[in-house]
Design an enzyme around this catalytic site. Sequence first.
Site, PDB file in Angstrom:
ATOM      1  N   TRP A   1       0.895  -1.358  -0.027  1.00 32.40           N
ATOM      2  CA  TRP A   1      -0.130   0.252   0.013  1.00 32.40           C
ATOM      3  C   TRP A   1       0.708   1.129  -0.201  1.00 32.40           C
ATOM      4  O   TRP A   1       0.389   2.444  -0.188  1.00 32.40           O
ATOM      5  CB  TRP A   1      -0.936   0.035   1.273  1.00 32.40           C
ATOM      6  CG  TRP A   1      -0.227  -0.160   2.409  1.00 32.40           C
ATOM      7  CD1 TRP A   1      -0.192  -1.440   3.353  1.00 32.40           C
ATOM      8  CD2 TRP A   1       0.549   0.948   3.219  1.00 32.40           C
ATOM      9  NE1 TRP A   1       0.707  -0.796   4.505  1.00 32.40           N
ATOM     10  CE2 TRP A   1       0.891   0.109   4.359  1.00 32.40           C
ATOM     11  CE3 TRP A   1       0.725   2.076   3.069  1.00 32.40           C
ATOM     12  CZ2 TRP A   1       1.809   0.738   5.526  1.00 32.40           C
ATOM     13  CZ3 TRP A   1       1.554   2.763   4.058  1.00 32.40           C
ATOM     14  CH2 TRP A   1       2.170   2.382   5.115  1.00 32.40           C
ATOM     15  N   CYS A   2       2.287   1.272   0.226  1.00 27.46           N
ATOM     16  CA  CYS A   2       3.157   2.293   0.303  1.00 27.46           C
ATOM     17  C   CYS A   2       3.418   2.881  -0.944  1.00 27.46           C
ATOM     18  O   CYS A   2       3.837   2.369  -1.929  1.00 27.46           O
ATOM     19  CB  CYS A   2       4.389   1.860   0.995  1.00 27.46           C
ATOM     20  SG  CYS A   2       5.828   3.016   1.150  1.00 27.46           S
ATOM     21  N   TYR A   3       3.215   4.296  -1.231  1.00 27.04           N
ATOM     22  CA  TYR A   3       3.424   4.907  -2.360  1.00 27.04           C
ATOM     23  C   TYR A   3       4.898   4.904  -2.632  1.00 27.04           C
ATOM     24  O   TYR A   3       5.321   4.724  -3.786  1.00 27.04           O
ATOM     25  CB  TYR A   3       2.915   6.398  -2.088  1.00 27.04           C
ATOM     26  CG  TYR A   3       3.731   7.471  -3.275  1.00 27.04           C
ATOM     27  CD1 TYR A   3       3.011   7.321  -4.356  1.00 27.04           C
ATOM     28  CD2 TYR A   3       4.713   8.159  -2.903  1.00 27.04           C
ATOM     29  CE1 TYR A   3       3.581   8.418  -5.385  1.00 27.04           C
ATOM     30  CE2 TYR A   3       5.290   9.193  -3.972  1.00 27.04           C
ATOM     31  CZ  TYR A   3       4.634   9.266  -5.287  1.00 27.04           C
ATOM     32  OH  TYR A   3       5.136   9.892  -6.305  1.00 27.04           O
TER      33      TYR A   3
END
Length: 479
Positions: free
Chosen positions: A169-171
């Site tokens: 989920w981390c950009y």
Amino acid sequence: MVSTSKIKSVDFYRKIPRDLTEASLSGAGLSIIAALAMMFLFGMELHNYLSINTTTSIIVDRSPDEDYLRIDFNISFPALSCEFASVDVSDVLGTNRLNITKTVRKYSINKHLQTTGSEFDSGPVTHRVKHDDESDEEYGEGSVTLNADNFDRISHQHAILVVNFYAPWCYWSNRLKPSWEKAAKIIRERHDPEVDGRIIMGKVDCTEEVDLCRSHHIQGYPSIRIFRKGSDVRDEHGHHEHESYYGDRDTDTLVKTMEELVAPIALESPKLALEDKSGNTENAKRPAPREAGCRIEGFVRVKKVPGNLVISARSGAHSFDSSLMNMSHVISDFSFGKKITPRVMSDIKRILPYIGASHAKLNGKSYLTDPDDHANVTVEHYLQLVKTEVMRSSHQLIEDYEFTAHSSLTHALSVPVVKFHYEPSPMQVLITENPRSFSHFITNVCAIIGGVFTVAGILDSILHNTMRMVKKVELGKNF
């Protein structure tokens, strides 16, 4: 010549012959009582002379405009990694300083708040991390997927293991993924793991391998770790000794870094990873934190206006899972102004016993939350401080800052932090020590002696005349 009789005529203390005086029991009793009274009053006057007399006034704070307020602190965070711990200050005038490192030191600590090594090297201020340009170009899976079952085995099969700990989920993890996989494919082609065996690049999904990431103290995503075979395990604790990579994340830089890691290792001896002597990535690699906790100590200088001191996890190229962040902390020291030595503080308390009681209001306080309670808890401390100046009789000026503290735990909408709201008062307390005059003390002692003697004489005269009258009445004599 002046006759002796004329000189004697000016005698104010004329003597009565002893054969003309009369001793009485009442007079003896009054003499004893008078002597005791003199001793008691003399002791009271001596105590009053030796005691400290002060005057207190409230005035406008007269500090010059260029005078800054110093804040000293020593705070332990059992669950905040030194890798991302940041000290920030801001105020109502628009000052905003992030990640102060010049006057702040960090030490990795264990869950018992004990230091586990030397000072943690925060490195230079993080620059803008370079990534590959975003594109739709297809890329293959070049890195090996690691988990709790194969991590130790693979790390011992290769001289160097470089791991990308990420979260889907981390950009920033998604920005790194294309260049990481491309670099991994290039390194795999140049250094075949089956033939060369000196280096391999891997990845760990921290949403799936929670315990594995926790064991390596991963708190920000992505975190790139470099493990060197033969020097990555400490026998006494079993903790991995490795490095963190903070450099650019584009494909070319990653490949160059991997090549620099491999260069010092001889192909015929892939069993041991030597130290990197190239020095080209000195600022990009630093030792990873040994423990998940951090002790932050030092000081900052701020303007004497309302502001905030904030301690949080901060990075310009990492993401944090707020539900896993725990900002529990123990405050060993938090004070304002110049450091006051214990000797000076004891002198201040001798002047006024209650001075200094609020000098270190937060010292020794603990604000701990359950690590399993993922509630995004932010801890806020509201501090109101007043400057106190003590002017000694020796004209020595002592400055102290006393403050009140109110703390609260609130739900954080984003990454939780620890925030100290401080508000200096525009007024200050001025305490002046007033020395007592020795001549005044001597005058009071003489007044005590003369006064008690005179009062005792009057009482003796009244008592003596009263007894004479009583005797005349008993004998039936008329007045």
